[in-house]
Design a protein around this motif. Sequence first.
Motif, PDB file in Angstrom:
ATOM      1  N   GLU A 198     -13.533  24.046   6.338  1.00 29.78           N
ATOM      2  CA  GLU A 198     -13.411  23.104   7.454  1.00 29.78           C
ATOM      3  C   GLU A 198     -12.296  22.097   7.198  1.00 29.78           C
ATOM      4  OE1 GLU A 198     -16.100  19.853   9.962  1.00 29.78           O
ATOM      5  OE2 GLU A 198     -16.983  20.987   8.313  1.00 29.78           O
ATOM      6  N   LYS A 199     -12.190  21.624   5.962  1.00 30.85           N
ATOM      7  CA  LYS A 199     -11.137  20.677   5.609  1.00 30.85           C
ATOM      8  C   LYS A 199      -9.760  21.312   5.751  1.00 30.85           C
ATOM      9  CE  LYS A 199     -10.090  17.238   2.031  1.00 30.85           C
ATOM     10  NZ  LYS A 199     -10.437  16.748   0.673  1.00 30.85           N
ATOM     11  N   LEU A 200      -9.639  22.588   5.355  1.00 31.59           N
ATOM     12  CA  LEU A 200      -8.378  23.311   5.508  1.00 31.59           C
ATOM     13  C   LEU A 200      -8.017  23.452   6.978  1.00 31.59           C
ATOM     14  CD1 LEU A 200      -6.014  25.035   4.481  1.00 31.59           C
ATOM     15  CD2 LEU A 200      -7.588  26.994   4.425  1.00 31.59           C
ATOM     16  N   LEU A 201      -8.989  23.822   7.800  1.00 29.24           N
ATOM     17  CA  LEU A 201      -8.741  23.992   9.230  1.00 29.24           C
ATOM     18  C   LEU A 201      -8.295  22.681   9.880  1.00 29.24           C
ATOM     19  CD1 LEU A 201     -11.688  26.381  10.072  1.00 29.24           C
ATOM     20  CD2 LEU A 201      -9.299  26.818  10.640  1.00 29.24           C
ATOM     21  N   GLN A 202      -8.908  21.582   9.485  1.00 27.84           N
ATOM     22  CA  GLN A 202      -8.514  20.287  10.031  1.00 27.84           C
ATOM     23  C   GLN A 202      -7.089  19.938   9.629  1.00 27.84           C
ATOM     24  OE1 GLN A 202     -11.680  17.857   8.509  1.00 27.84           O
ATOM     25  NE2 GLN A 202     -12.982  18.174  10.298  1.00 27.84           N
ATOM     26  N   ALA A 203      -6.734  20.263   8.386  1.00 29.45           N
ATOM     27  CA  ALA A 203      -5.367  20.012   7.930  1.00 29.45           C
ATOM     28  C   ALA A 203      -4.370  20.847   8.721  1.00 29.45           C
ATOM     29  CB  ALA A 203      -5.254  20.316   6.434  1.00 29.45           C
ATOM     30  N   LEU A 204      -4.716  22.100   8.960  1.00 30.02           N
ATOM     31  CA  LEU A 204      -3.841  22.978   9.744  1.00 30.02           C
ATOM     32  C   LEU A 204      -3.733  22.487  11.181  1.00 30.02           C
ATOM     33  CD1 LEU A 204      -5.065  26.479   8.481  1.00 30.02           C
ATOM     34  CD2 LEU A 204      -2.964  25.291   7.817  1.00 30.02           C
ATOM     35  N   ALA A 205      -4.840  21.989  11.737  1.00 30.03           N
ATOM     36  CA  ALA A 205      -4.836  21.497  13.118  1.00 30.03           C
ATOM     37  C   ALA A 205      -3.891  20.323  13.283  1.00 30.03           C
ATOM     38  CB  ALA A 205      -6.254  21.106  13.539  1.00 30.03           C
ATOM     39  N   LEU A 206      -3.762  19.525  12.244  1.00 29.83           N
ATOM     40  CA  LEU A 206      -2.864  18.371  12.298  1.00 29.83           C
ATOM     41  C   LEU A 206      -1.415  18.745  12.042  1.00 29.83           C
ATOM     42  CD1 LEU A 206      -5.103  15.813  10.384  1.00 29.83           C
ATOM     43  CD2 LEU A 206      -4.564  15.778  12.836  1.00 29.83           C
ATOM     44  N   GLN A 207      -1.189  19.980  11.563  1.00 33.29           N
ATOM     45  CA  GLN A 207       0.171  20.394  11.206  1.00 33.29           C
ATOM     46  C   GLN A 207       0.757  21.465  12.127  1.00 33.29           C
ATOM     47  OE1 GLN A 207       0.995  21.038   6.976  1.00 33.29           O
ATOM     48  NE2 GLN A 207      -0.879  19.960   6.452  1.00 33.29           N
ATOM     49  N   ILE A 208       0.118  21.737  13.266  1.00 32.81           N
ATOM     50  CA  ILE A 208       0.691  22.734  14.166  1.00 32.81           C
ATOM     51  C   ILE A 208       2.095  22.310  14.562  1.00 32.81           C
ATOM     52  CG2 ILE A 208      -1.466  23.660  15.082  1.00 32.81           C
ATOM     53  CD1 ILE A 208      -1.036  21.860  17.551  1.00 32.81           C
ATOM     54  N   SER A 209       2.956  23.305  14.670  1.00 27.18           N
ATOM     55  CA  SER A 209       4.375  23.158  15.007  1.00 27.18           C
ATOM     56  C   SER A 209       5.212  22.648  13.837  1.00 27.18           C
ATOM     57  CB  SER A 209       4.613  22.271  16.240  1.00 27.18           C
ATOM     58  OG  SER A 209       4.664  20.910  15.897  1.00 27.18           O
ATOM     59  N   SER A 210       4.564  22.342  12.702  1.00 25.34           N
ATOM     60  CA  SER A 210       5.291  21.903  11.510  1.00 25.34           C
ATOM     61  C   SER A 210       5.224  22.991  10.441  1.00 25.34           C
ATOM     62  CB  SER A 210       4.683  20.609  10.943  1.00 25.34           C
ATOM     63  OG  SER A 210       4.698  19.581  11.910  1.00 25.34           O
ATOM     64  N   GLU A 211       6.167  22.942   9.517  1.00 21.37           N
ATOM     65  CA  GLU A 211       6.127  23.899   8.418  1.00 21.37           C
ATOM     66  C   GLU A 211       4.932  23.604   7.515  1.00 21.37           C
ATOM     67  OE1 GLU A 211      10.125  23.976   6.578  1.00 21.37           O
ATOM     68  OE2 GLU A 211      10.666  23.060   8.487  1.00 21.37           O
ATOM     69  N   VAL A 212       4.322  24.665   7.023  1.00 17.60           N
ATOM     70  CA  VAL A 212       3.129  24.544   6.191  1.00 17.60           C
ATOM     71  C   VAL A 212       3.461  25.027   4.788  1.00 17.60           C
ATOM     72  CG1 VAL A 212       0.772  25.357   5.836  1.00 17.60           C
ATOM     73  CG2 VAL A 212       1.559  24.791   8.138  1.00 17.60           C
ATOM     74  N   ASN A 213       3.071  24.222   3.799  1.00 21.18           N
ATOM     75  CA  ASN A 213       3.343  24.542   2.409  1.00 21.18           C
ATOM     76  C   ASN A 213       2.019  24.689   1.666  1.00 21.18           C
ATOM     77  OD1 ASN A 213       3.745  23.677  -0.543  1.00 21.18           O
ATOM     78  ND2 ASN A 213       5.856  24.027   0.143  1.00 21.18           N
ATOM     79  N   ASN A 214       1.806  25.853   1.027  1.00 21.10           N
ATOM     80  CA  ASN A 214       0.547  26.100   0.336  1.00 21.10           C
ATOM     81  C   ASN A 214       0.304  25.131  -0.814  1.00 21.10           C
ATOM     82  OD1 ASN A 214       0.175  28.172   2.108  1.00 21.10           O
ATOM     83  ND2 ASN A 214       0.037  29.798   0.575  1.00 21.10           N
ATOM     84  N   ASN A 215       1.370  24.727  -1.499  1.00 21.03           N
ATOM     85  CA  ASN A 215       1.211  23.772  -2.598  1.00 21.03           C
ATOM     86  C   ASN A 215       0.702  22.433  -2.081  1.00 21.03           C
ATOM     87  OD1 ASN A 215       2.067  25.496  -4.691  1.00 21.03           O
ATOM     88  ND2 ASN A 215       4.218  25.094  -4.211  1.00 21.03           N
ATOM     89  N   GLU A 216       1.258  21.990  -0.939  1.00 22.07           N
ATOM     90  CA  GLU A 216       0.799  20.725  -0.354  1.00 22.07           C
ATOM     91  C   GLU A 216      -0.643  20.834   0.117  1.00 22.07           C
ATOM     92  OE1 GLU A 216       3.506  19.584   2.691  1.00 22.07           O
ATOM     93  OE2 GLU A 216       5.205  19.321   1.325  1.00 22.07           O
TER      94      GLU A 216
END
Length: 374
Positions: free
Chosen positions: A200-218
């Motif tokens: 759930e925490k991962l999904l929330q982080a992804l929801a806040l980052q739509i349209s932005s580049e996503v980095n697995n390390n971050e």
Amino acid sequence: MIERTIEKVIKNWLGKNKIIIIYGARQVGKTTLMKKIASYLQQDYLWLDCDEPDVRTILTNKSSTFLKSLIANKKYLFIDEAQRVKDIGITLKIIFDNIKNVQIVASGSSSFELANEISEPLTGRKIEFVLYPFSFGELVGYTNLLEEKRILEKRIIYGYYPDVVIQKGNEIEILRELTTSYLYKDLFEYEKIRKPALLEKLLQALALQISSEVNNNELSRLIGIDKQTIEKYLDLLEKSFVIYRLNSFSRNLRNELKKSKKIYFIDNGVRNALIKSFNPIDLRDDIGKLWENFFISEMKKKNGNERKWVNSFFWRTIDKQEIDYIEEFNSILKAYQIKWNPEAKIKIPPSFAKTYKDTEFIYINSENFWEYLI
């Protein structure tokens, strides 16, 4: 009833000596679609619902003799929620190889689970389809273009899951139920994910980052789990039709980003439910992100429903020149810049235009978007 675009395509494959497999997230209407196809037939059929324990038993480790007696003289066999049957691929192979003139149509809410069961035994024996939530084009066909343009802002906020569209006034409650339990049920069962709070925490982080580049390390540092687990969860979420990834486009320029990715949600309503934000558009500061997610996900649905196999990307350089969305089809490139405001000034990066000279450039906004979705 709202007509699903892919229904006609599936009907065209009936009787062509292929097992028809329909994938899709939970609650997108797979059972409804299969029942509609069944009602269209002029012949009797056998319907097996694998949510029922006795049906799962009937289809597990059975001989061709038993399966022949089960199907009898039926010409069509529908198997709903097929992924719930152990070794379903072997069972389908036995039926296909030993019972001639029987058309099998099977559905599964969990792509990764069903695919693992059927990929090897059904090689060369199946044709696969994906059913998504309703699309803009499908709802234009049900209502009309003017109506769908009028309620566009509502669709951007609440999305296109069938129950959300049909049960007006209950959108938030339906999305809350969908995103707190039902949508991820397969994920919790698959490999026995023991810490749903991390998912759930991962999904929330992804929801806040739509349209932005996503980095697995971050993401790893933010969520508190290793990047291998992050990648595993991303893969599972994509295979269960919650998210999808766009990779960066890179062919010629030295400063193009080559290994970056963006992550979008298949449905805007699911994204907004994860961050508990259903404010109207004029009170939001994320309309640009929402609009980009909406348009790109609608393009994904349209291409999938029309069986158009395109390569999809975004493009960006180290010095932050960018193009929101690129499609490659038959070696032809189309580059889309996506803005909510029709008055926004849009520029095509000169380096891209110079390097990829034959590209068609398209400007998308809240007034002309519909021309590309129907």
